[in-house]
Design a protein around this motif. Structure first.
Motif, PDB file in Angstrom:
ATOM      1  N   UNK A 253      -6.829  -6.494  -3.389  1.00  0.00           N
ATOM      2  CA  UNK A 253      -7.811  -7.572  -3.275  1.00  0.00           C
ATOM      3  C   UNK A 253      -7.212  -8.821  -2.640  1.00  0.00           C
ATOM      4  N   UNK A 254      -5.994  -9.163  -3.047  1.00  0.00           N
ATOM      5  CA  UNK A 254      -5.391 -10.424  -2.590  1.00  0.00           C
ATOM      6  C   UNK A 254      -4.806 -10.315  -1.183  1.00  0.00           C
ATOM      7  N   UNK A 255      -4.190  -9.166  -0.865  1.00  0.00           N
ATOM      8  CA  UNK A 255      -3.451  -9.040   0.384  1.00  0.00           C
ATOM      9  C   UNK A 255      -4.285  -8.392   1.491  1.00  0.00           C
ATOM     10  N   UNK A 256      -5.037  -7.349   1.148  1.00  0.00           N
ATOM     11  CA  UNK A 256      -5.736  -6.574   2.193  1.00  0.00           C
ATOM     12  C   UNK A 256      -7.129  -7.096   2.517  1.00  0.00           C
TER      13      UNK A 256
ATOM     14  N   UNK B 105      -0.397  -5.014  10.683  1.00  0.00           N
ATOM     15  CA  UNK B 105      -0.120  -5.107   9.257  1.00  0.00           C
ATOM     16  C   UNK B 105       0.692  -3.887   8.846  1.00  0.00           C
ATOM     17  N   UNK B 106       1.959  -4.108   8.480  1.00  0.00           N
ATOM     18  CA  UNK B 106       2.809  -3.040   7.972  1.00  0.00           C
ATOM     19  C   UNK B 106       2.629  -3.000   6.459  1.00  0.00           C
ATOM     20  N   UNK B 107       1.879  -2.012   5.988  1.00  0.00           N
ATOM     21  CA  UNK B 107       1.412  -2.017   4.600  1.00  0.00           C
ATOM     22  C   UNK B 107       2.322  -1.293   3.628  1.00  0.00           C
ATOM     23  N   UNK B 108       3.393  -0.652   4.124  1.00  0.00           N
ATOM     24  CA  UNK B 108       4.240   0.099   3.210  1.00  0.00           C
ATOM     25  C   UNK B 108       3.442   1.148   2.469  1.00  0.00           C
ATOM     26  N   UNK B 109       3.652   1.239   1.164  1.00  0.00           N
ATOM     27  CA  UNK B 109       2.902   2.197   0.348  1.00  0.00           C
ATOM     28  C   UNK B 109       1.819   1.505  -0.474  1.00  0.00           C
ATOM     29  N   UNK B 110       1.324   0.376   0.036  1.00  0.00           N
ATOM     30  CA  UNK B 110       0.174  -0.280  -0.584  1.00  0.00           C
ATOM     31  C   UNK B 110      -1.123   0.377  -0.130  1.00  0.00           C
ATOM     32  N   UNK B 111      -1.330   0.460   1.170  1.00  0.00           N
ATOM     33  CA  UNK B 111      -2.588   0.953   1.730  1.00  0.00           C
ATOM     34  C   UNK B 111      -2.300   2.025   2.769  1.00  0.00           C
ATOM     35  N   UNK B 112      -2.999   3.173   2.641  1.00  0.00           N
ATOM     36  CA  UNK B 112      -2.925   4.255   3.614  1.00  0.00           C
ATOM     37  C   UNK B 112      -4.302   4.474   4.221  1.00  0.00           C
TER      38      UNK B 112
END
Length: 236
Positions: free
Chosen positions: A186-189, A157-164
């Motif tokens: 909530x929707x993506x992770x 999962x390449x999360x960009x700057x959504x989740x670190x």
């Protein structure tokens, strides 16, 4: 599968090159500030041929090297339409006035071939599949890319700057939204398997399981609680 990543530039933005194996075609994810040399060195080291650049969002620390990288290899760049303007107008994306210095001289603008990402689509590139999820919050056009589990290789999962690892992206720049960030988490992770490997835009590798158990933002979202002030947020 081969995934080669390195932190680039003043912001330490992770750039990734993804291929089925060494010596094959590859996809470049987020070639940001001062990433060109690292991209070329990685291509030579693993004998890779790029077929596309894909972008998690439009902030300059993730797109600053898009024009030279795409130009050198004659490949398209993929970005969500709501962040496309940032390639040509990075100051607006950061809330700066036109003409203010932005990390010295940077090459801004669009490469010759720009293609737009959409939520729920699947990119089939270099013999691989990347599922695209629109994930606003850090920017209006933020997206993530997920590669499915294959054989003994977990989903990536390449999360960009959504989740670190231990945190999430900041939401105080133009186009950011705290409420949208929580909704995207909530929707993506949350639906992802615990074994999913998370490769984010900044910082170290983690897993969804680890973040579900320890990340204060993801824990609060999972519980339907909290105002998202549990820990400092990261990213540009």
């Amino acid at each position: 599968m081969l995934i080669a990543g390195f932190p680039a530039g003043a912001w330490g933005t992770n750039c990734y090159l993804v291929a089925p194996a060494a010596g094959e075609e590859c996809v470049i994810i987020d070639p940001g500030h001062q990433a060109t040399q690292g991209v070329e060195e990685t291509l030579r080291k693993h004998r890779l041929k790029p077929v596309a650049v894909v972008l998690t969002h439009g902030h300059i620390d993730h797109v600053a090297s898009v024009v030279p990288v795409c130009g050198a290899h004659d490949v398209p760049a993929w970005i969500h339409p709501e962040d496309r303007f940032m390639m040509s107008d990075p100051e607006k994306a950061l809330g700066r006035s036109i003409g203010m210095p932005l990390m010295g001289e940077l090459t801004v603008g669009e490469p010759d071939d720009v293609r737009e990402l959409s939520d729920g689509s699947t990119l089939k590139l270099a013999g691989m599949e990347f599922s695209v999820a629109h994930a606003p919050g850090h920017t209006k056009g933020s997206v993530t890319f997920r590669m499915p589990e294959a054989a003994d290789v977990p989903s990536v999962f390449f999360s960009g700057d959504l989740l670190f690892a231990g945190s999430i992206g900041r939401t105080d720049l133009p186009g950011g939204s705290h409420a949208e960030m929580l909704q995207s988490l909530a929707r993506v992770c949350l639906p992802l398997d615990d074994s999913t490997v998370v490769l984010s835009g900044h910082g170290s590798q983690t897993t969804i399981g680890r973040e579900r158990a320890t990340n204060p933002y993801l824990r609060e979202v999972a519980a339907g609680l909290g105002d998202g002030t549990a820990a400092p947020r990261r990213g540009m």
